[in-house]
Design a protein around this motif. Structure first.
Motif, PDB file in Angstrom:
ATOM      1  N   GLN A  64       0.837  -1.201   0.000  1.00  0.00           N
ATOM      2  CA  GLN A  64       0.000   0.000   0.000  1.00  0.00           C
ATOM      3  C   GLN A  64       0.875   1.255   0.000  1.00  0.00           C
ATOM      4  N   HIS A 119      -3.223  -2.898  10.201  1.00  0.00           N
ATOM      5  CA  HIS A 119      -4.435  -3.217  10.957  1.00  0.00           C
ATOM      6  C   HIS A 119      -4.092  -3.774  12.332  1.00  0.00           C
ATOM      7  N   CYS A 137     -13.526  -1.814  13.938  1.00  0.00           N
ATOM      8  CA  CYS A 137     -13.573  -1.811  12.470  1.00  0.00           C
ATOM      9  C   CYS A 137     -14.482  -0.688  11.974  1.00  0.00           C
ATOM     10  N   CYS A 186     -13.537   3.084  11.106  1.00  0.00           N
ATOM     11  CA  CYS A 186     -12.974   3.441   9.802  1.00  0.00           C
ATOM     12  C   CYS A 186     -13.830   2.931   8.635  1.00  0.00           C
ATOM     13  N   HIS A 187     -14.472   1.784   8.804  1.00  0.00           N
ATOM     14  CA  HIS A 187     -15.297   1.214   7.728  1.00  0.00           C
ATOM     15  C   HIS A 187     -16.762   1.376   8.108  1.00  0.00           C
ATOM     16  N   TRP A 224      -5.156   4.011  -2.101  1.00  0.00           N
ATOM     17  CA  TRP A 224      -5.108   2.644  -1.566  1.00  0.00           C
ATOM     18  C   TRP A 224      -5.355   1.656  -2.704  1.00  0.00           C
ATOM     19  N   VAL A 238      -7.928  -4.561  -2.445  1.00  0.00           N
ATOM     20  CA  VAL A 238      -7.465  -5.915  -2.154  1.00  0.00           C
ATOM     21  C   VAL A 238      -8.489  -6.939  -2.636  1.00  0.00           C
ATOM     22  N   HIS A 239      -9.750  -6.767  -2.222  1.00  0.00           N
ATOM     23  CA  HIS A 239     -10.839  -7.651  -2.657  1.00  0.00           C
ATOM     24  C   HIS A 239     -11.582  -6.946  -3.775  1.00  0.00           C
ATOM     25  N   HIS A 285     -13.149 -12.273   5.910  1.00  0.00           N
ATOM     26  CA  HIS A 285     -11.860 -11.580   5.735  1.00  0.00           C
ATOM     27  C   HIS A 285     -10.749 -12.132   6.623  1.00  0.00           C
TER      28      HIS A 285
HETATM   29  C1  HEC Z   1      -7.856   3.194  11.691  1.00  0.00           C
HETATM   30  C2  HEC Z   1      -8.662   2.842  10.563  1.00  0.00           C
HETATM   31  C3  HEC Z   1      -9.008   1.388  10.291  1.00  0.00           C
HETATM   32  C4  HEC Z   1      -9.509   0.449  11.175  1.00  0.00           C
HETATM   33  C5  HEC Z   1      -9.795   0.600  12.665  1.00  0.00           C
HETATM   34  C6  HEC Z   1      -9.772  -0.738  10.400  1.00  0.00           C
HETATM   35  N1  HEC Z   1      -9.429  -0.527   9.092  1.00  0.00           N
HETATM   36 FE1  HEC Z   1      -9.612  -1.847   7.557  1.00  0.00          FE
HETATM   37  N2  HEC Z   1      -8.712  -0.542   6.287  1.00  0.00           N
HETATM   38  C7  HEC Z   1      -8.265   0.717   6.625  1.00  0.00           C
HETATM   39  C8  HEC Z   1      -7.504   1.271   5.509  1.00  0.00           C
HETATM   40  C9  HEC Z   1      -6.819   2.630   5.471  1.00  0.00           C
HETATM   41  C10 HEC Z   1      -7.538   0.302   4.477  1.00  0.00           C
HETATM   42  C11 HEC Z   1      -6.877   0.399   3.089  1.00  0.00           C
HETATM   43  C12 HEC Z   1      -5.420   0.037   3.199  1.00  0.00           C
HETATM   44  C13 HEC Z   1      -5.189  -1.415   3.430  1.00  0.00           C
HETATM   45  O1  HEC Z   1      -5.735  -2.238   2.701  1.00  0.00           O
HETATM   46  O2  HEC Z   1      -4.445  -1.753   4.395  1.00  0.00           O
HETATM   47  C14 HEC Z   1      -8.305  -0.823   5.003  1.00  0.00           C
HETATM   48  C15 HEC Z   1      -8.579  -1.959   4.288  1.00  0.00           C
HETATM   49  C16 HEC Z   1      -9.364  -3.029   4.759  1.00  0.00           C
HETATM   50  C17 HEC Z   1      -9.762  -4.171   3.980  1.00  0.00           C
HETATM   51  C18 HEC Z   1      -9.389  -4.437   2.537  1.00  0.00           C
HETATM   52  C19 HEC Z   1     -10.213  -3.568   1.603  1.00  0.00           C
HETATM   53  C20 HEC Z   1     -10.029  -3.958   0.168  1.00  0.00           C
HETATM   54  O3  HEC Z   1      -9.450  -3.173  -0.599  1.00  0.00           O
HETATM   55  O4  HEC Z   1     -10.471  -5.057  -0.198  1.00  0.00           O
HETATM   56  C21 HEC Z   1     -10.522  -4.976   4.780  1.00  0.00           C
HETATM   57  C22 HEC Z   1     -11.177  -6.288   4.411  1.00  0.00           C
HETATM   58  C23 HEC Z   1     -10.572  -4.340   6.070  1.00  0.00           C
HETATM   59  N3  HEC Z   1      -9.861  -3.161   6.026  1.00  0.00           N
HETATM   60  C24 HEC Z   1     -11.231  -4.866   7.165  1.00  0.00           C
HETATM   61  C25 HEC Z   1     -11.125  -4.351   8.452  1.00  0.00           C
HETATM   62  C26 HEC Z   1     -11.603  -5.034   9.635  1.00  0.00           C
HETATM   63  C27 HEC Z   1     -12.290  -6.386   9.642  1.00  0.00           C
HETATM   64  C28 HEC Z   1     -11.329  -4.218  10.700  1.00  0.00           C
HETATM   65  C29 HEC Z   1     -11.542  -4.507  12.175  1.00  0.00           C
HETATM   66  C30 HEC Z   1     -10.921  -5.747  12.661  1.00  0.00           C
HETATM   67  C31 HEC Z   1     -10.694  -3.022  10.167  1.00  0.00           C
HETATM   68  N4  HEC Z   1     -10.565  -3.157   8.812  1.00  0.00           N
HETATM   69  C32 HEC Z   1     -10.285  -1.912  10.925  1.00  0.00           C
HETATM   70  C33 HEC Z   1      -8.487   1.365   7.823  1.00  0.00           C
HETATM   71  C34 HEC Z   1      -8.956   0.754   8.981  1.00  0.00           C
END
Ligand code: HEC
Ligand code: HEC
Ligand code: HEC
Ligand code: HEC
Ligand code: HEC
Length: 169
Positions: free
Chosen positions: A34, A40, A51, A54-55, A101, A104-105, A129
Motif C-alpha cells: 500500500q 491493521h 472496524c 474506519c469502515h 489505496w 485488495v478484494h 476476511h
Molecule cells: C484506523 C482505521 C481502520 C480500522 C480501525 C480498520 N481498518 Fe480496515 N482498512 C483501513 C484502511 C486505510 C484500508 C486500506 C489500506 C489497506 O488495505 O491496508 C483498510 C482496508 C481493509 C480491507 C481491505 C479492503 C479492500 O481493498 O479489499 C478490509 C477487508 C478491512 N480493512 C477490514 C477491516 C476489519 C475487519 C477491521 C476490524 C478488525 C478493520 N478493517 C479496521 C483502515 C482501517
C-alpha cells in the motif's frame, strides 16, 4: 463466415475472457503493498480501534468502504506527526488528494454482492476476511470465487438463496 468459424471464435473469446478475469481478480493470498504502511494489527489489534470507526459502511454504493484521509487526521493531526509515513497523510490532507489505496478484494462487475444482508445476519467480518486485526498488510484469506459463496449459502444453518439471479444481474 461459416458456423464452425464462429463457434471457434466464440470459444477463443470466452477462454480469453476467463483468462483475463483470472489475471485481474485478486485471489487467496493476494496482499498488495500500500502507498502508506498502514497496519491493521497496530490499529484494530493493539490499539483496539473498532472496524466500524474506519469502515462505516463497507463497500456500499459508489463510495469506497475505505476511510478518507480526514479519518486518519482525527488522530494523526496529533499522533506520531514526526513519522515519515504520517507526513504522507499530512501531505495528502494539505493537497486535497486522496490516498491511492490499492483494492485488495475486488469481484468482477457481473457479480452482485452487498455487505448488508450478511451483516444483518450477525456475521462477523472475520468469517470472510479472516483475522484482519492480526494483519500488518491486508491479505485475501478465502477463495472469493463462486464455489465459496454458494457453499456457504447452501449450509442448512444459513439457507441463503442459490439461484443465479441472487448474485448475477
Ligand atoms: C484506523 C482505521 C481502520 C480500522 C480501525 C480498520 N481498518 Fe480496515 N482498512 C483501513 C484502511 C486505510 C484500508 C486500506 C489500506 C489497506 O488495505 O491496508 C483498510 C482496508 C481493509 C480491507 C481491505 C479492503 C479492500 O481493498 O479489499 C478490509 C477487508 C478491512 N480493512 C477490514 C477491516 C476489519 C475487519 C477491521 C476490524 C478488525 C478493520 N478493517 C479496521 C483502515 C482501517
Ligand atoms: C483513533 C486514532 C487513530 C486513527 C483514526 C488512525 N490512527 Fe494511525 N496510529 C494511531 C496510533 C495510536 C498509532 C501508534 C502510535 C505510536 O506508535 O506511538 C498509529 C500509528 C500509525 C502509523 C505508524 C507510524 C510510525 O511511523 O510508527 C501509521 C503509518 C498510521 N498510524 C497510519 C494511519 C492511517 C493511514 C490512518 C487512516 C486510515 C490512521 N493511521 C488512523 C492512531 C490512529
Ligand atoms: C459474507 C462475506 C463478508 C463479510 C461477513 C464481510 N465482508 Fe467485506 N467484503 C466481502 C466481499 C465479497 C468484498 C468484495 C466486494 C466487491 O468487490 O464488490 C468485500 C469488500 C470489503 C471492503 C472493500 C470495499 C471497497 O469499497 O473497496 C472492505 C473495506 C470490507 N469488505 C470490510 C468489511 C468489514 C469491516 C466487515 C465487517 C463489518 C466485512 N467486510 C464483512 C465479503 C464480506
Ligand atoms: C459465510 C457465509 C456466506 C458467504 C461466504 C457468502 N454469503 Fe451471501 N449470504 C449469506 C447469508 C446467511 C445471507 C442472508 C440470507 C437471508 O437473509 O435470507 C446471504 C445473502 C446474500 C445475498 C442477498 C440474497 C437475498 O436475495 O436475500 C446476496 C446477493 C449474497 N449473499 C451474495 C453473496 C456473494 C456474491 C458471495 C461471495 C462473494 C457471498 N454471498 C458469500 C451467507 C454467505
Ligand atoms: C452466491 C452467489 C452466486 C450464485 C448463487 C451464482 N454465482 Fe456465478 N459467480 C459468483 C461469483 C462470486 C463469481 C466470480 C467468480 C470469480 O471471479 O472467480 C461468479 C462467476 C460466474 C461466471 C463466470 C465464470 C468465471 O469463472 O468467472 C458464470 C458464467 C456464472 N458465475 C454463472 C452462474 C450461474 C449459471 C449460476 C446459477 C446456476 C450462478 N452463477 C450462481 C457468485 C454466484
Amino acid at each position: 463466415m461459416n458456423a464452425r468459424y464462429l463457434t471457434i471464435t466464440g470459444i477463443l473469446m470466452l477462454a480469453a475472457a476467463i483468462g483475463f478475469s483470472a489475471c485481474f481478480n485478486p485471489r487467496q493470498g493476494y496482499a498488495p503493498e500500500q502507498p502508506i504502511a498502514f497496519s491493521h494489527q497496530l490499529h484494530a489489534g493493539i490499539n483496539e480501534i473498532p472496524c466500524g470507526y474506519c469502515h462505516v459502511n463497507p463497500g456500499e454504493g459508489p463510495v469506497s468502504g475505505v476511510p478518507s484521509v480526514n479519518t486518519c487526521m482525527n488522530c494523526h493531526s496529533q499522533v506520531k506527526t514526526d513519522s515519515p509515513e504520517i507526513q504522507k497523510i499530512h501531505k495528502s490532507w494539505r493537497d486535497g488528494t486522496p490516498i491511492k489505496w490499492v483494492k485488495v478484494h475486488d469481484l468482477p462487475d457481473h457479480v452482485q454482492f452487498s455487505h448488508t444482508p450478511h451483516l444483518n445476519r450477525g456475521m462477523d467480518c472475520s468469517e470472510c476476511h479472516g483475522a484482519v486485526n492480526r494483519m500488518d498488510v491486508v491479505e485475501v484469506t478465502n477463495p472469493f470465487n463462486m464455489g465459496w459463496c454458494v457453499d456457504c449459502h447452501r449450509q442448512p444453518q444459513h439457507n441463503a438463496p442459490i439461484d443465479c439471479v441472487t448474485c448475477h444481474y
